[in-house]
Design an enzyme around this catalytic site. Structure first.
Site, short mmCIF file in Angstrom:
data_model
loop_
_atom_site.label_atom_id
_atom_site.label_comp_id
_atom_site.label_asym_id
_atom_site.label_seq_id
_atom_site.Cartn_x
_atom_site.Cartn_y
_atom_site.Cartn_z
N ARG A 85 43.21 -12.32 -47.43
CA ARG A 85 44.17 -12.01 -46.37
C ARG A 85 44.79 -13.27 -45.81
O ARG A 85 45.99 -13.35 -45.60
CB ARG A 85 43.46 -11.27 -45.23
CG ARG A 85 43.24 -9.84 -45.59
CD ARG A 85 43.27 -8.94 -44.39
NE ARG A 85 42.79 -7.66 -44.83
CZ ARG A 85 41.64 -7.13 -44.47
NH1 ARG A 85 40.89 -7.73 -43.59
NH2 ARG A 85 41.25 -5.99 -44.96
N GLY B 40 32.10 -9.23 -44.56
CA GLY B 40 32.28 -8.59 -45.87
C GLY B 40 31.10 -8.89 -46.79
O GLY B 40 30.57 -10.00 -46.77
N THR C 248 30.51 -15.30 -48.81
CA THR C 248 31.82 -14.63 -48.77
C THR C 248 32.52 -14.86 -50.10
O THR C 248 32.44 -15.95 -50.66
CB THR C 248 32.70 -15.15 -47.61
OG1 THR C 248 34.04 -14.71 -47.81
CG2 THR C 248 32.73 -16.67 -47.53
N ASP D 291 33.21 -17.19 -42.15
CA ASP D 291 33.46 -18.05 -40.98
C ASP D 291 33.42 -17.27 -39.66
O ASP D 291 33.03 -17.82 -38.63
CB ASP D 291 34.76 -18.84 -41.14
CG ASP D 291 35.97 -17.94 -41.35
OD1 ASP D 291 35.79 -16.76 -41.71
OD2 ASP D 291 37.10 -18.42 -41.13
N ASP E 295 36.54 -19.64 -48.20
CA ASP E 295 37.46 -20.24 -47.23
C ASP E 295 36.73 -20.88 -46.04
O ASP E 295 37.31 -21.03 -44.97
CB ASP E 295 38.44 -19.16 -46.72
CG ASP E 295 37.71 -17.98 -46.06
OD1 ASP E 295 36.47 -17.90 -46.19
OD2 ASP E 295 38.38 -17.17 -45.41
N ASP F 220 35.59 -15.14 -50.38
CA ASP F 220 36.87 -15.83 -50.13
C ASP F 220 36.85 -17.35 -50.34
O ASP F 220 37.90 -17.97 -50.49
CB ASP F 220 37.34 -15.56 -48.69
CG ASP F 220 37.74 -14.10 -48.51
OD1 ASP F 220 38.27 -13.52 -49.47
OD2 ASP F 220 37.49 -13.55 -47.42
N ARG G 118 30.78 -5.14 -39.33
CA ARG G 118 31.58 -5.94 -38.39
C ARG G 118 31.22 -5.41 -37.00
O ARG G 118 31.10 -4.20 -36.82
CB ARG G 118 33.05 -5.81 -38.70
CG ARG G 118 33.35 -6.39 -40.09
CD ARG G 118 34.78 -6.81 -40.30
NE ARG G 118 34.88 -7.75 -41.40
CZ ARG G 118 34.94 -7.41 -42.69
NH1 ARG G 118 34.92 -6.15 -43.06
NH2 ARG G 118 35.03 -8.35 -43.63
P1 ADP Z 1 33.23 -12.96 -42.03
O1 ADP Z 1 31.93 -13.43 -41.49
O2 ADP Z 1 33.09 -12.45 -43.45
O3 ADP Z 1 34.34 -13.96 -41.83
P2 ADP Z 1 34.31 -11.36 -39.84
O4 ADP Z 1 35.37 -12.34 -39.49
O5 ADP Z 1 34.67 -9.91 -39.87
O6 ADP Z 1 33.63 -11.62 -41.25
O7 ADP Z 1 33.11 -11.57 -38.79
C1 ADP Z 1 31.93 -10.82 -38.89
C2 ADP Z 1 31.37 -10.59 -37.51
O8 ADP Z 1 31.06 -11.86 -36.90
C3 ADP Z 1 32.33 -9.91 -36.53
O9 ADP Z 1 32.38 -8.51 -36.67
C4 ADP Z 1 31.68 -10.32 -35.20
O10 ADP Z 1 30.55 -9.53 -34.94
C5 ADP Z 1 31.23 -11.75 -35.50
N1 ADP Z 1 32.27 -12.68 -35.03
C6 ADP Z 1 33.43 -13.03 -35.66
N2 ADP Z 1 34.17 -13.87 -34.92
C7 ADP Z 1 33.48 -14.07 -33.77
C8 ADP Z 1 33.70 -14.82 -32.58
N3 ADP Z 1 34.82 -15.53 -32.41
N4 ADP Z 1 32.76 -14.75 -31.60
C9 ADP Z 1 31.63 -14.02 -31.75
N5 ADP Z 1 31.36 -13.29 -32.85
C10 ADP Z 1 32.25 -13.31 -33.85
#
Ligand code: ADP
Length: 333
Positions: free
Chosen positions: A184, A23, A138, A115, A142, A140, A84
């Site tokens: 969320r 995000g 982020t 994260d 978090d 959040d 994403r």
């Molecule tokens: P944020 O970084 O804001 O928490 P997301 O959880 O949507 O956002 O994660 C962003 C991107 O990071 C995902 O679309 C994916 O490409 C990568 N990602 C997230 N979790 C994993 C994971 N467990 N293993 C590998 N890549 C990941």
């Protein structure tokens, strides 16, 4: 005042790429700017990757100059764009990303994100021996290993400004308003917004039972002469929690108006706090790489910049700071 961690000696690092992922958050641009300017001032070539891990896999990589990040410190969103990328959950995609960067002469990567993005970064380094550093970007707040994230302060201020406006209407009409904020799986935004906005009740995903006593909280307010109330609700995993809270209020004999703030909390001009935080953390991230350190994230703990292993961060969730929910309840009583 927060100070960066700087590397004083020589460095072998010749090139760094930077991307934003997950995000978007206000202040990401200030972080990109600081990465670029710090790298260039240490004679390190710096590359921008468009659209997060998706753009990385597509080879959407461009050399950046000091001028290419001019006039962005005050802009919300991210000039690099973000995404994403489901493919990045695959080991083979991460290997392809590391190989692609190596072929372009790129030796290290800075990931600005949450994260989830940190997990991708951590696996990228661990599996491919490709140095990465995470910067917490982020709204959040978090991410374990840091008390603050780039974008949180702006987002909280945006939500509080909205609540101040809603309060005018709530007071004028003697109404209960249920204001749904982002979050969320984490209630950090709701907690800070609820405390700063003087909410009657704060409902967070970490304590799902908090929405049950909502009618009683409003009753208590009425007993001591209050004619209007604000309830702050984190959106939670299932959309529309604010409407379920309104139903709960109805059962208790109150009617509540729902206001979902939604994406207005993401965009907008970053606050001075977020611009400063982004500048300090991004500078520290580049210096981490200059010092030959990686598989880390920079963050803030006890008012100081820290470097925390990504391996530790990705195993945990950041709990709500202890005592704040109790404090909020006391302040609302
Ligand atoms: P944020 O970084 O804001 O928490 P997301 O959880 O949507 O956002 O994660 C962003 C991107 O990071 C995902 O679309 C994916 O490409 C990568 N990602 C997230 N979790 C994993 C994971 N467990 N293993 C590998 N890549 C990941």
């Amino acid at each position: 005042m927060l100070a960066p961690i700087l590397h004083k000696g020589k460095s072998k690092v010749k090139s760094i790429a930077v991307l934003t992922s997950g995000g978007d958050a206000p202040g990401m641009n200030a972080a990109i700017r600081a990465v670029v300017r710090t790298a260039i001032s240490h004679e390190v070539a710096v590359y921008g990757v468009a659209k997060g891990y998706s753009g990385l896999l597509e080879g959407r990589i461009q050399r950046l100059s000091a001028g290419s990040v001019a006039n962005i410190i005050q802009r919300g969103g991210t000039i690099l764009k973000t995404d994403r990328c489901p493919a990045f959950y695959e080991k083979s995609a991460r290997r392809e990303a590391a190989n692609l960067m190596r072929r372009q002469g790129i030796e290290s990567l800075i990931v600005i994100g949450g994260d989830g993005s940190y997990k991708g970064a951590h696996y990228l380094e661990t599996e491919n021996d490709f140095p990465v550093i995470g910067i917490p970007g982020t709204i959040d707040n978090d991410i374990p290993g840091t008390e603050d994230t780039i974008g949180f302060d702006t987002s909280v201020n945006t939500a509080i400004e909205a609540i101040d406006r809603i309060r005018d209407t709530a007071n004028s009409h003697d109404r209960v308003f249920i204001v749904e904020v982002m979050g969320r799986s984490s209630g950090h935004i709701a907690l800070q917004v609820g405390i700063g906005g003087g909410a009657e009740r704060i409902i967070v995903p970490e304590l799902p039972e908090t929405w049950k006593g909502v009618s009683k909280a409003v009753d208590r307010g009425i007993k001591r002469g209050k004619t209007s109330s604000i309830i702050v609700v984190a959106e939670g995993p299932k959309p529309g929690l604010a409407f379920r809270v309104a139903k709960q209020l109805e059962k208790g004999g109150h009617s509540g108006k729902v206001c979902i703030l939604g994406h207005i909390q993401r965009g907008g001009t970053p606050t001075a706090h977020d611009r400063f935080l982004a500048s300090v953390l991004a500078t520290s991230a580049v210096h981490c790489l200059l010092a030959g350190k990686s598989n880390l994230a920079v963050g803030v703990l006890n008012g100081q910049v820290v470097r925390v292993p990504l391996a530790e961060i990705v195993r945990h969730r950041r709990p709500l700071p202890e005592g704040l929910m109790l404090m909020a309840a006391d302040l609302a009583s």
